[in-house]
Design an enzyme around this catalytic site. Sequence first.
Site, short mmCIF file in Angstrom:
data_model
loop_
_atom_site.label_atom_id
_atom_site.label_comp_id
_atom_site.label_asym_id
_atom_site.label_seq_id
_atom_site.Cartn_x
_atom_site.Cartn_y
_atom_site.Cartn_z
N GLY A 147 -13.45 31.72 18.31
CA GLY A 147 -12.67 30.66 17.67
C GLY A 147 -11.21 31.03 17.61
N GLY A 148 -10.42 30.25 18.33
CA GLY A 148 -8.97 30.54 18.38
C GLY A 148 -8.16 29.58 17.55
N GLY A 192 -9.13 32.48 13.05
CA GLY A 192 -9.52 33.42 14.10
C GLY A 192 -8.29 34.16 14.62
N ALA A 216 -4.70 31.51 6.33
CA ALA A 216 -4.46 32.18 7.60
C ALA A 216 -2.98 32.58 7.75
CB ALA A 216 -4.88 31.26 8.74
N LYS A 219 -15.79 25.36 -2.69
CA LYS A 219 -14.39 25.29 -3.18
C LYS A 219 -13.61 24.26 -2.38
CE LYS A 219 -12.25 27.52 0.33
NZ LYS A 219 -11.13 27.00 1.11
N ARG A 248 -5.76 22.58 3.70
CA ARG A 248 -6.07 21.35 4.42
C ARG A 248 -6.99 20.46 3.60
NH1 ARG A 248 -7.35 25.08 9.18
NH2 ARG A 248 -8.83 25.82 7.65
N ASN A 249 -7.95 21.07 2.90
CA ASN A 249 -8.87 20.27 2.09
C ASN A 249 -8.14 19.56 0.95
OD1 ASN A 249 -11.72 20.77 3.16
ND2 ASN A 249 -10.80 22.81 3.14
N1 LIG Z 1 -7.28 28.50 8.06
C1 LIG Z 1 -7.54 29.23 6.98
O1 LIG Z 1 -6.64 29.52 6.19
C2 LIG Z 1 -8.93 29.70 6.73
C3 LIG Z 1 -10.01 29.18 7.40
N2 LIG Z 1 -11.27 29.64 7.10
C4 LIG Z 1 -12.44 29.06 7.76
O2 LIG Z 1 -12.46 29.49 9.11
C5 LIG Z 1 -13.10 28.48 9.91
C6 LIG Z 1 -12.17 28.16 11.08
O3 LIG Z 1 -10.99 27.64 10.48
P1 LIG Z 1 -9.60 27.58 11.24
O4 LIG Z 1 -9.47 28.67 12.21
O5 LIG Z 1 -8.57 27.47 10.21
O6 LIG Z 1 -9.77 26.16 11.97
P2 LIG Z 1 -8.86 25.46 13.05
O7 LIG Z 1 -9.08 24.01 12.90
O8 LIG Z 1 -7.49 26.00 13.01
O9 LIG Z 1 -9.51 25.95 14.42
C7 LIG Z 1 -10.84 25.75 14.74
C8 LIG Z 1 -11.15 26.43 16.07
O10 LIG Z 1 -12.49 26.13 16.41
C9 LIG Z 1 -12.52 25.55 17.70
N3 LIG Z 1 -13.56 24.55 17.77
C10 LIG Z 1 -13.57 23.33 17.21
N4 LIG Z 1 -14.68 22.69 17.55
C11 LIG Z 1 -15.39 23.51 18.34
C12 LIG Z 1 -16.61 23.40 19.04
N5 LIG Z 1 -17.34 22.30 19.00
N6 LIG Z 1 -17.04 24.46 19.75
C13 LIG Z 1 -16.29 25.57 19.82
N7 LIG Z 1 -15.11 25.72 19.22
C14 LIG Z 1 -14.67 24.70 18.48
C15 LIG Z 1 -11.16 24.92 17.88
O11 LIG Z 1 -10.86 24.77 19.25
C16 LIG Z 1 -10.28 25.94 17.19
O12 LIG Z 1 -10.01 27.00 18.07
C17 LIG Z 1 -13.35 27.29 8.99
O13 LIG Z 1 -14.68 27.30 8.59
C18 LIG Z 1 -12.46 27.54 7.81
O14 LIG Z 1 -12.97 27.02 6.60
C19 LIG Z 1 -11.49 30.63 6.21
C20 LIG Z 1 -10.43 31.20 5.54
C21 LIG Z 1 -9.09 30.76 5.73
O1 LIG Z 2 -10.26 28.78 2.90
C1 LIG Z 2 -9.05 28.75 2.84
C2 LIG Z 2 -8.27 29.72 2.06
O2 LIG Z 2 -9.07 30.71 1.50
C3 LIG Z 2 -8.30 27.71 3.57
O3 LIG Z 2 -8.48 26.51 2.92
P1 LIG Z 2 -8.25 25.14 3.70
O4 LIG Z 2 -9.29 25.09 4.79
O5 LIG Z 2 -8.41 24.08 2.67
O6 LIG Z 2 -6.85 25.18 4.28
#
Ligand SMILES: NC(=O)C1=CN([C@@H]2O[C@H](COP(=O)(O)OP(=O)(O)OC[C@H]3O[C@@H](n4cnc5c(N)ncnc54)[C@H](O)[C@@H]3O)[C@@H](O)[C@H]2O)C=CC1
Ligand SMILES: O=C(CO)COP(=O)(O)O
Length: 469
Positions: free
Chosen positions: A116-117, A121, A247, A298, A362-363
């Site tokens: 996951g990029g 990730g 992130a 959350k 985002r949420n």
């Molecule tokens: N962004 C943050 O601050 C944080 C995010 N998370 C969690 O990490 C997870 C990923 O979040 P982000 O990286 O922020 O999301 P994002 O929306 O920035 O990126 C999602 C990634 O998953 C890929 N993706 C989407 N659909 C896909 C599919 N069908 N198959 C394969 N890859 C797919 C996208 O191309 C993208 O690279 C989520 O569950 C989020 O709740 C946890 C802590 C912090």
């Molecule tokens: O999980 C997160 C911070 O801990 C990121 O929250 P959001 O997906 O709502 O941006």
Amino acid sequence: MATSQRFVGRSGRGGFVGVGGRSPAVERRARRVAPPSAPTTPGGSATFQTKPNPAGSLRNETRSRRAARPCALRSDEDYRRAVRASWRRLILWRARRSAAQDEQEQVVVEKVAVCGGGAFGTALATVLARKYGEAAVTVLVRDAEVARSISEDHVNPRVGWTLPGNVRGTTSPADALEGCDLIVWAIPVQASTSFVEKVKDHVPPRVPVVSVSKGLEVTSCRTMHEVLERALGEDQPLVALSGPSFAKEVMEGLPTNLVAASEDERHARFVQQVFASPTLRVNVTRDVMGVEIGGALKNVVAIAAGIVDGLGLGNNALSALVAQGTAEIRWLAVRMGAEASTITGIAGVGDIMLTSFVNLSRNRTVGVRLGKGESLDEILSSMTQVAEGVKTAQVVIALAKKYNLVLPVLTAVAQVVDGQIDAKEAVDTVMTFPQIDDVDRGYDFYKEGEPTAASPSSSCEPSNELSGV
Ligand SMILES: NC(=O)C1=CN([C@@H]2O[C@H](COP(=O)(O)OP(=O)(O)OC[C@H]3O[C@@H](n4cnc5c(N)ncnc54)[C@H](O)[C@@H]3O)[C@@H](O)[C@H]2O)C=CC1
Ligand SMILES: O=C(CO)COP(=O)(O)O
């Protein structure tokens, strides 16, 4: 009199004797609290005299501080000694624990795969690449151009962040996963089952898979642990890594505290050692359910918090709603086998606060825009990143049914997200509930709903109203 005796004692140990026996620090504090120009108040305490009277004001100031102290710490010196002793205990504890940790074997990480990029990730790939400068950190993405840009330009175009030179991008599961020491799973929850099916043949056995995805699968109500275990088998070491961690801030190296959860504590400790750095603290627990439910739900509370702000209802309403939402997460999590203390801890309340109160979420942003009257379709089609709470809100209803619970705030969000009521109506309904006792006792249906032998409920199918979501 007592004051000068105290400071004579200190000066006897090479300390100091200030005016009237007070230390310079006390003098400075007193002057700050009682500025000579402070206005007179009726019945005037010395602190607010118009004419400066430093000696008198200091005496009164000391008296009032002493009066406000806990009974066991009557004098300034008692108080300071207690503060110093408390601090010393912390420092000693740190020294003991650090020595024990230094004796542990250092982990060796040579190849890391990040699935996951997206934002998180990319941030975690960066953290690990910075810590292990010799290691190869490979980000597995779907888009060849994104992979090329990460490898050649050292930029992930999805987020625009510059990456260390030892981060590579690839679209090949074999290239990313084979021979790695650690897998970070940062694929959105709803895409995880299909993605893990595609890559599972390349996942090396016994290599820990660290899931950072926060949510529940809408088609099955499964946690990420359950999704991954089902695909990879029970022998694959799984760790949930969660906590308040935007992130962007992780990427910037700002101080962050996470929690690593695994049924096998050794795996959680391994992940703690892998990620720990001067800016990244990683706590360890075996309460996987608590960490995963806290992280998933959350996001739903954050949508509710955003709605309250979008409607302009103020900070009082916001805080009360978040507290109520937190209680609901705890009710459900405990029924699902979690420990209540995980929900009140860093991976629970810590993350709930971050996501509910800070605009980077985002949420929360989804909620703000719903509160301002935009439709969910409009909001989601304009977003380039995932807001996991939208789907997870739908799962909450099925779980509440399964565990025989009524969850006012979480249900209100599910109703809004499903388009059955608008944000204003949801808030009005919650605000016109009858006056009640405080949280756990107040919602009597919470107790009434406790499962009994006569009312077991094992269904986790989404309800009819939510089918097709
Ligand atoms: N962004 C943050 O601050 C944080 C995010 N998370 C969690 O990490 C997870 C990923 O979040 P982000 O990286 O922020 O999301 P994002 O929306 O920035 O990126 C999602 C990634 O998953 C890929 N993706 C989407 N659909 C896909 C599919 N069908 N198959 C394969 N890859 C797919 C996208 O191309 C993208 O690279 C989520 O569950 C989020 O709740 C946890 C802590 C912090
Ligand atoms: O999980 C997160 C911070 O801990 C990121 O929250 P959001 O997906 O709502 O941006």
